[in-house]
Design an enzyme around this catalytic site. Structure first.
Site, short mmCIF file in Angstrom:
data_model
loop_
_atom_site.label_atom_id
_atom_site.label_comp_id
_atom_site.label_asym_id
_atom_site.label_seq_id
_atom_site.Cartn_x
_atom_site.Cartn_y
_atom_site.Cartn_z
N VAL A 38 25.10 49.89 -32.11
CA VAL A 38 26.03 50.91 -32.62
C VAL A 38 26.98 51.41 -31.53
O VAL A 38 28.19 51.51 -31.76
CB VAL A 38 25.25 52.07 -33.28
N ASP B 232 32.58 59.96 -24.32
CA ASP B 232 31.42 60.76 -23.93
C ASP B 232 30.41 59.87 -23.25
O ASP B 232 30.74 58.80 -22.77
CB ASP B 232 30.83 61.52 -25.11
N LYS C 184 20.75 68.64 -37.42
CA LYS C 184 21.97 68.99 -36.68
C LYS C 184 23.17 68.22 -37.22
O LYS C 184 24.23 68.80 -37.48
CB LYS C 184 21.79 68.65 -35.19
C1 UD1 Z 1 27.25 60.13 -35.73
C2 UD1 Z 1 26.16 61.02 -35.15
C3 UD1 Z 1 25.50 60.35 -33.95
C4 UD1 Z 1 25.00 58.97 -34.33
C5 UD1 Z 1 26.13 58.15 -34.95
C6 UD1 Z 1 25.66 56.80 -35.47
C7 UD1 Z 1 26.92 63.26 -35.60
C8 UD1 Z 1 27.37 64.57 -35.05
N1 UD1 Z 1 26.74 62.26 -34.73
O1 UD1 Z 1 28.27 59.99 -34.72
O2 UD1 Z 1 24.42 61.18 -33.54
O3 UD1 Z 1 24.54 58.32 -33.17
O4 UD1 Z 1 26.70 58.86 -36.07
O5 UD1 Z 1 24.64 56.95 -36.39
O6 UD1 Z 1 26.69 63.13 -36.79
N2 UD1 Z 1 33.90 54.02 -34.24
C9 UD1 Z 1 35.14 53.47 -34.03
N3 UD1 Z 1 36.22 54.10 -34.60
C10 UD1 Z 1 36.09 55.23 -35.36
C11 UD1 Z 1 34.81 55.77 -35.56
C12 UD1 Z 1 33.72 55.14 -34.98
O7 UD1 Z 1 35.29 52.45 -33.36
O8 UD1 Z 1 37.11 55.74 -35.85
C13 UD1 Z 1 32.71 53.36 -33.64
C14 UD1 Z 1 32.00 54.23 -32.59
O9 UD1 Z 1 32.61 54.15 -31.33
C15 UD1 Z 1 30.61 53.65 -32.63
C16 UD1 Z 1 30.43 53.28 -34.10
O10 UD1 Z 1 31.73 53.17 -34.64
O11 UD1 Z 1 30.54 52.51 -31.84
C17 UD1 Z 1 29.63 54.28 -34.90
O12 UD1 Z 1 30.21 55.56 -34.80
P1 UD1 Z 1 30.07 56.66 -35.94
O13 UD1 Z 1 29.16 56.18 -37.02
O14 UD1 Z 1 31.44 57.10 -36.32
O15 UD1 Z 1 29.34 57.83 -35.14
P2 UD1 Z 1 29.68 59.36 -35.12
O16 UD1 Z 1 30.06 59.85 -36.47
O17 UD1 Z 1 30.60 59.65 -33.99
#
Ligand code: UD1
Length: 444
Positions: A352, A142, A47
């Site tokens: 995370v 979320d 997914k």
């Molecule tokens: C993706 C996955 C999710 C998985 C996550 C971590 C998809 C659709 N979702 O989510 O299932 O759990 O990776 O492996 O692929 N963060 C910030 N600022 C940002 C971006 C992220 O602070 O601009 C933080 C987030 O709040 C979180 C951490 O970084 O605490 C990791 O997030 P991220 O790796 O970006 O996860 P997603 O891409 O949202």
């Protein structure tokens, strides 16, 4: 009983060619104690890869084919989003999706669609690259935290994008995109993907330092390279994109879903038995399989998949979630469910997401002994849980509650299954095929 064991809904406007019968949208899942499980299930495409690959198709005009696409509602949402830009999508078989991307796109992602699925933010980079502008609703928080997109936006600004945040939307514009060095404070999956996609249209070289290394990132890079881009080093912490070249439409089969694989590993861990997971990619699951080994679950790579057996009661262990190649945060609820039934005291540290233990209250309703302190959960294993009505609070927690039900006395009824349908294709049918006592029942 409506649609017992039936697969999930097909895409919204995509042709239903070859679609299985739909499960009623408001059904609960009833699970009774089950096991040992036996047989094999087919693992679908990831997914978390397919959603980004679909977003990436907007980078070029033409006809794309994506294979091994799971029938889950997050894919439906991404289909609707692409249709709202002017793309045409149809299923050409159970799991083959055809996408026609027109010459002109309308680069506007509405709040209605983005609020349904955070991963919609993945369209920001490709729309900017293709159209020079994008207007995408802010995804908001979320079920497991505030989930900001500051890293996405700061990186885009470095590449020459003007960002304006107003009225709940990101308005992004770039007359010229210029390659730059971007250093991420944390290896964010979504930020790495957005930068990779936008950088394909940037003049010169973009280097992402401290990039995410997940297999889905390498899959996106392979897809972009097949389209004609030059993305080097994906899977390592430094990714280089030499941008500006022309891109074309392609045919692609994504990596398999390691989180779906983990669901069935957890199921056999809790219910016992011996199963084969066809299409699983064990190379992406090494750290998880090591952990499961410590917990008494035996796994072995076989031709075309993964074999697993759980001969004894599970044993407690210590788990720390980390970016890939560490133990993924998406496995965490499954591992907590397993520890709830393991011999001994387990300790889980979530690194995370700040707020990813919300579902624990539901496991406690099933008799689990779990204490959450900040980012840690202390789990005292029990011989048996006790079936109860529970609510799925997010995609992975929902699957974990279903799996916990396999090891609970009496009946477990999982409500709010829309979360499960978002990310797990035919969970009920696949578990039934392994011998689990599970079915769809009308929503209570
Ligand atoms: C993706 C996955 C999710 C998985 C996550 C971590 C998809 C659709 N979702 O989510 O299932 O759990 O990776 O492996 O692929 N963060 C910030 N600022 C940002 C971006 C992220 O602070 O601009 C933080 C987030 O709040 C979180 C951490 O970084 O605490 C990791 O997030 P991220 O790796 O970006 O996860 P997603 O891409 O949202």
């Amino acid at each position: 009983m409506p649609g017992a064991g039936s697969p999930e809904r097909p895409g919204p406007d995509a042709s239903r060619s070859g679609s299985p019968p739909a499960a009623p949208p408001r059904s609960d899942i009833l699970v009774r104690p089950s096991g040992p499980l036996r047989g094999e299930v087919e693992i679908g495409g990831a997914k978390n890869s397919i959603l980004k690959l679909l977003a990436a198709t907007t980078l070029a005009e033409g006809h794309f084919t994506l294979r091994r696409v799971p029938r889950i509602s997050d894919v439906d949402t991404m289909i609707e989003l692409l249709e709202s830009f002017g793309c045409r999508l149809r299923y050409g078989g159970d799991d083959v999706l055809h996408i026609d991307v027109p010459q002109q796109l309308s680069p506007h992602a509405s709040y209605d669609l983005v609020s349904r699925m955070r991963a919609s933010i993945a369209v920001l980079g490709p729309l900017l690259a293709r159209c020079g502008e994008a207007m995408v609703a802010l995804p908001g928080g979320d079920d497991f935290g505030s989930r900001p997109i500051d890293m996405h936006l700061a990186a885009l600004e470095r590449l020459g994008v003007d960002i304006d945040l107003s009225h709940g939307y990101v308005h992004a514009r770039a007359s010229t995109l210029k390659g730059e060095e971007v250093s991420l404070a944390w290896p964010s999956v979504g930020a790495t993907e957005n930068i990779m996609m936008v950088a394909t249209a940037a003049e010169g070289r973009t280097v992402i330092d401290n990039a995410a290394r997940e297999p889905e990132i390498a899959d996106l890079a392979a897809f972009l390279n097949r389209m004609g881009a030059e993305v080097l080093g994906a899977g390592s912490p430094t990714i280089t994109i030499n941008g500006g070249g022309p891109l074309r439409s392609v045919d692609h089969t994504p990596v398999s879903d390691r989180i779906e694989t983990a669901v069935y590993l957890a199921a056999v861990g809790i219910a016992g038995g011996e199963i084969t997971l066809r299409g699983a990619q064990p190379g992406h699951l090494r750290m998880l399989c090591d952990k499961l080994g410590e917990m008494n679950l035996r796994t072995s790579t076989i031709r075309g998949g993964l074999w697993a057996m759980s001969p004894h009661r599970l044993r407690a262990t210590e788990i720390v979630t980390l970016p890939y190649p560490g133990v993924a945060t998406d496995y965490q609820p499954l591992l907590v469910a397993m520890l709830s039934l393991a011999d001994g005291v387990g300790l889980v540290t979530e690194n995370v997401f700040a707020n990813r233990f919300r579902y624990v209250g539901e496991l406690i309703r099933m008799g689990a002994d779990i204490r959450v302190e900040g980012r840690c959960a202390i789990v005292r294993g029990k011989e048996r849980l006790s079936g109860a009505p529970v609510r799925a609070t997010d995609i992975r927690a929902g699957a974990a509650l279903v799996i916990a039900g396999l090891g609970a006395e009496g009946e477990t009824v999982v409500r709010d299954t829309r979360h499960i349908r978002r990310g797990h294709e035919d969970l009920v049918g696949k578990l039934r095929s392994l011998g689990a006592d599970i079915s769809w029942v009308p929503a209570g």
